[in-house]
Design a protein around this motif. Sequence first.
Motif, PDB file in Angstrom:
ATOM      1  N   PRO A  12      25.381  41.127  46.516  1.00  0.00           N
ATOM      2  CA  PRO A  12      26.297  40.737  45.736  1.00  0.00           C
ATOM      3  C   PRO A  12      27.916  40.579  46.248  1.00  0.00           C
ATOM      4  O   PRO A  12      28.207  41.863  46.907  1.00  0.00           O
ATOM      5  CB  PRO A  12      26.277  41.723  44.488  1.00  0.00           C
ATOM      6  CG  PRO A  12      25.879  42.954  45.082  1.00  0.00           C
ATOM      7  CD  PRO A  12      24.914  42.194  46.346  1.00  0.00           C
TER       8      PRO A  12
ATOM      9  N   SER B  39      33.323  44.235  39.027  1.00  0.00           N
ATOM     10  CA  SER B  39      31.809  44.115  39.276  1.00  0.00           C
ATOM     11  C   SER B  39      31.403  45.432  40.168  1.00  0.00           C
ATOM     12  O   SER B  39      30.385  45.891  39.820  1.00  0.00           O
ATOM     13  CB  SER B  39      31.495  42.949  40.231  1.00  0.00           C
ATOM     14  OG  SER B  39      32.275  42.936  41.517  1.00  0.00           O
TER      15      SER B  39
ATOM     16  N   ILE C  99      26.651  45.885  48.609  1.00  0.00           N
ATOM     17  CA  ILE C  99      27.753  45.343  47.685  1.00  0.00           C
ATOM     18  C   ILE C  99      29.038  45.046  48.711  1.00  0.00           C
ATOM     19  O   ILE C  99      29.550  45.927  49.570  1.00  0.00           O
ATOM     20  CB  ILE C  99      28.148  46.679  46.975  1.00  0.00           C
ATOM     21  CG1 ILE C  99      26.971  46.956  46.066  1.00  0.00           C
ATOM     22  CG2 ILE C  99      29.205  46.021  46.039  1.00  0.00           C
ATOM     23  CD1 ILE C  99      27.281  48.058  44.980  1.00  0.00           C
TER      24      ILE C  99
ATOM     25  N   LEU D  40      23.298  50.734  40.729  1.00  0.00           N
ATOM     26  CA  LEU D  40      22.265  50.331  41.486  1.00  0.00           C
ATOM     27  C   LEU D  40      21.779  51.539  42.473  1.00  0.00           C
ATOM     28  O   LEU D  40      22.580  51.987  43.089  1.00  0.00           O
ATOM     29  CB  LEU D  40      22.514  48.960  42.340  1.00  0.00           C
ATOM     30  CG  LEU D  40      22.641  47.671  41.514  1.00  0.00           C
ATOM     31  CD1 LEU D  40      23.185  46.698  42.431  1.00  0.00           C
ATOM     32  CD2 LEU D  40      21.214  47.428  40.870  1.00  0.00           C
TER      33      LEU D  40
ATOM     34  N   PHE E 252      20.858  48.563  35.416  1.00  0.00           N
ATOM     35  CA  PHE E 252      21.202  48.674  36.820  1.00  0.00           C
ATOM     36  C   PHE E 252      20.264  49.849  37.223  1.00  0.00           C
ATOM     37  O   PHE E 252      19.871  49.716  38.422  1.00  0.00           O
ATOM     38  CB  PHE E 252      22.661  48.915  37.209  1.00  0.00           C
ATOM     39  CG  PHE E 252      23.496  47.501  36.955  1.00  0.00           C
ATOM     40  CD1 PHE E 252      23.483  46.334  37.946  1.00  0.00           C
ATOM     41  CD2 PHE E 252      24.157  47.474  35.742  1.00  0.00           C
ATOM     42  CE1 PHE E 252      23.976  45.340  37.783  1.00  0.00           C
ATOM     43  CE2 PHE E 252      25.014  46.073  35.744  1.00  0.00           C
ATOM     44  CZ  PHE E 252      24.943  44.976  36.448  1.00  0.00           C
TER      45      PHE E 252
ATOM     46  N   HIS F 185      21.903  51.268  47.222  1.00  0.00           N
ATOM     47  CA  HIS F 185      23.004  50.272  47.470  1.00  0.00           C
ATOM     48  C   HIS F 185      24.075  51.091  48.666  1.00  0.00           C
ATOM     49  O   HIS F 185      23.977  52.344  48.767  1.00  0.00           O
ATOM     50  CB  HIS F 185      23.811  50.203  46.167  1.00  0.00           C
ATOM     51  CG  HIS F 185      24.756  51.025  45.841  1.00  0.00           C
ATOM     52  ND1 HIS F 185      24.460  51.905  44.951  1.00  0.00           N
ATOM     53  CD2 HIS F 185      26.179  51.301  46.326  1.00  0.00           C
ATOM     54  CE1 HIS F 185      25.788  52.687  44.715  1.00  0.00           C
ATOM     55  NE2 HIS F 185      26.698  52.222  45.624  1.00  0.00           N
TER      56      HIS F 185
ATOM     57  N   THR G 218      20.595  46.956  48.181  1.00  0.00           N
ATOM     58  CA  THR G 218      21.623  46.181  48.028  1.00  0.00           C
ATOM     59  C   THR G 218      22.819  46.391  48.725  1.00  0.00           C
ATOM     60  O   THR G 218      23.221  47.745  49.182  1.00  0.00           O
ATOM     61  CB  THR G 218      22.179  46.293  46.396  1.00  0.00           C
ATOM     62  OG1 THR G 218      21.012  46.003  45.476  1.00  0.00           O
ATOM     63  CG2 THR G 218      23.250  45.512  46.037  1.00  0.00           C
TER      64      THR G 218
ATOM     65  N   LEU H  81      22.072  37.735  38.958  1.00  0.00           N
ATOM     66  CA  LEU H  81      21.909  39.044  38.382  1.00  0.00           C
ATOM     67  C   LEU H  81      20.506  38.992  37.118  1.00  0.00           C
ATOM     68  O   LEU H  81      19.951  39.829  37.080  1.00  0.00           O
ATOM     69  CB  LEU H  81      23.001  39.398  37.586  1.00  0.00           C
ATOM     70  CG  LEU H  81      24.133  39.800  38.446  1.00  0.00           C
ATOM     71  CD1 LEU H  81      25.643  40.143  37.757  1.00  0.00           C
ATOM     72  CD2 LEU H  81      23.762  41.463  38.860  1.00  0.00           C
TER      73      LEU H  81
ATOM     74  N   THR I  60      28.447  40.884  35.647  1.00  0.00           N
ATOM     75  CA  THR I  60      27.865  42.263  35.829  1.00  0.00           C
ATOM     76  C   THR I  60      28.064  42.988  34.402  1.00  0.00           C
ATOM     77  O   THR I  60      27.272  43.848  33.988  1.00  0.00           O
ATOM     78  CB  THR I  60      28.695  43.235  36.844  1.00  0.00           C
ATOM     79  OG1 THR I  60      30.138  42.964  36.441  1.00  0.00           O
ATOM     80  CG2 THR I  60      28.387  42.459  38.311  1.00  0.00           C
TER      81      THR I  60
ATOM     82  N   GLN J 146      30.066  48.320  37.970  1.00  0.00           N
ATOM     83  CA  GLN J 146      28.890  48.303  37.290  1.00  0.00           C
ATOM     84  C   GLN J 146      27.736  48.301  38.359  1.00  0.00           C
ATOM     85  O   GLN J 146      26.610  48.880  38.349  1.00  0.00           O
ATOM     86  CB  GLN J 146      28.633  46.956  36.546  1.00  0.00           C
ATOM     87  CG  GLN J 146      29.405  46.754  35.369  1.00  0.00           C
ATOM     88  CD  GLN J 146      28.951  47.576  34.184  1.00  0.00           C
ATOM     89  OE1 GLN J 146      29.156  48.887  34.133  1.00  0.00           O
ATOM     90  NE2 GLN J 146      27.931  47.295  33.394  1.00  0.00           N
ATOM     91  N   LEU J 147      27.992  47.566  39.614  1.00  0.00           N
ATOM     92  CA  LEU J 147      27.029  47.567  40.742  1.00  0.00           C
ATOM     93  C   LEU J 147      26.747  48.853  41.199  1.00  0.00           C
ATOM     94  O   LEU J 147      25.519  49.049  42.033  1.00  0.00           O
ATOM     95  CB  LEU J 147      27.531  46.549  41.686  1.00  0.00           C
ATOM     96  CG  LEU J 147      27.661  44.923  41.230  1.00  0.00           C
ATOM     97  CD1 LEU J 147      28.121  44.346  42.261  1.00  0.00           C
ATOM     98  CD2 LEU J 147      26.215  44.584  40.984  1.00  0.00           C
TER      99      LEU J 147
END
Length: 271
Positions: free
Chosen positions: A193, A229, A216, A236, A207, A239, A214, A178, A199, A232-233
Amino acid sequence: MVGALCGCWFRLGGARPLNPFGPTVVQTSMSRSQVALLGLSLLLMLLLYVGLLGPPEQTSWLWGDPNVTVLAGLTPGNSPIFYREVLPLNQAHRVEVVLLHGKAFNSHTWEQLGTLQLLSQRGYRAVALDLPGFGNSAPLKEASTEAGRAALLERALRDLEVQNAVLVSPSLSGHYALPFLMRGHHQLHGFVPIAPTSTQNYTQEQFWAVKTPTLILYGELDHILARESLRQLRHLPNHSVVKLRNAGHACYLHKPRDFHLVLLAFLDHLP
């Protein structure tokens, strides 16, 4: 073996036969013993359900192609990192895959699982790293800070001449991946990830600023770190999300076939 993730041994003492003429307290004692055993069985079933034990998938999706040579070595310099590497068997793709690992594992995991061999077969150069203090990499002072961890990863990729890297980051390795991602290094071409740590250390705005494609990935039975996680991810902007069914935190071990298929689909469709 990859499947030997958690061994639980129980030694059960032999129960004495019931005396039909003895006091009823003996029968009550045996009844409680049976209840205790039943409770223990239910607890183990619960642990399996929530993914803490997460049994590995019984599958033949483990690769051992004799044509694939797994190289190994240390990066040069005063802060060496141990790595395992495979080169593409066929026409090489432009991106190169860098595999990190979680707390209980190291680079050898990706060889045991067959991920390195499979990527080589599919035309990818792949490098698996032992993070400092794991496997064959010695602890390093730089790993104690966020900036130091990002610099260590950047230097390792530079020393290994990795271009257009796709970074696969499970669990603990989020401490490295990260900070590296947030700095927007030009060689990072993709990010995968898998319920990474850390995160929570970054804002929604940070982000949002990341444009790296990405994927996930997380296991359906990982109810703690995966959910934290993912929260938060999801910020992005570029993604996709894949949940591996009936898999725990180390979903790539529990469902290796599904993991490999999803990873290859993501890699094959990168520009």
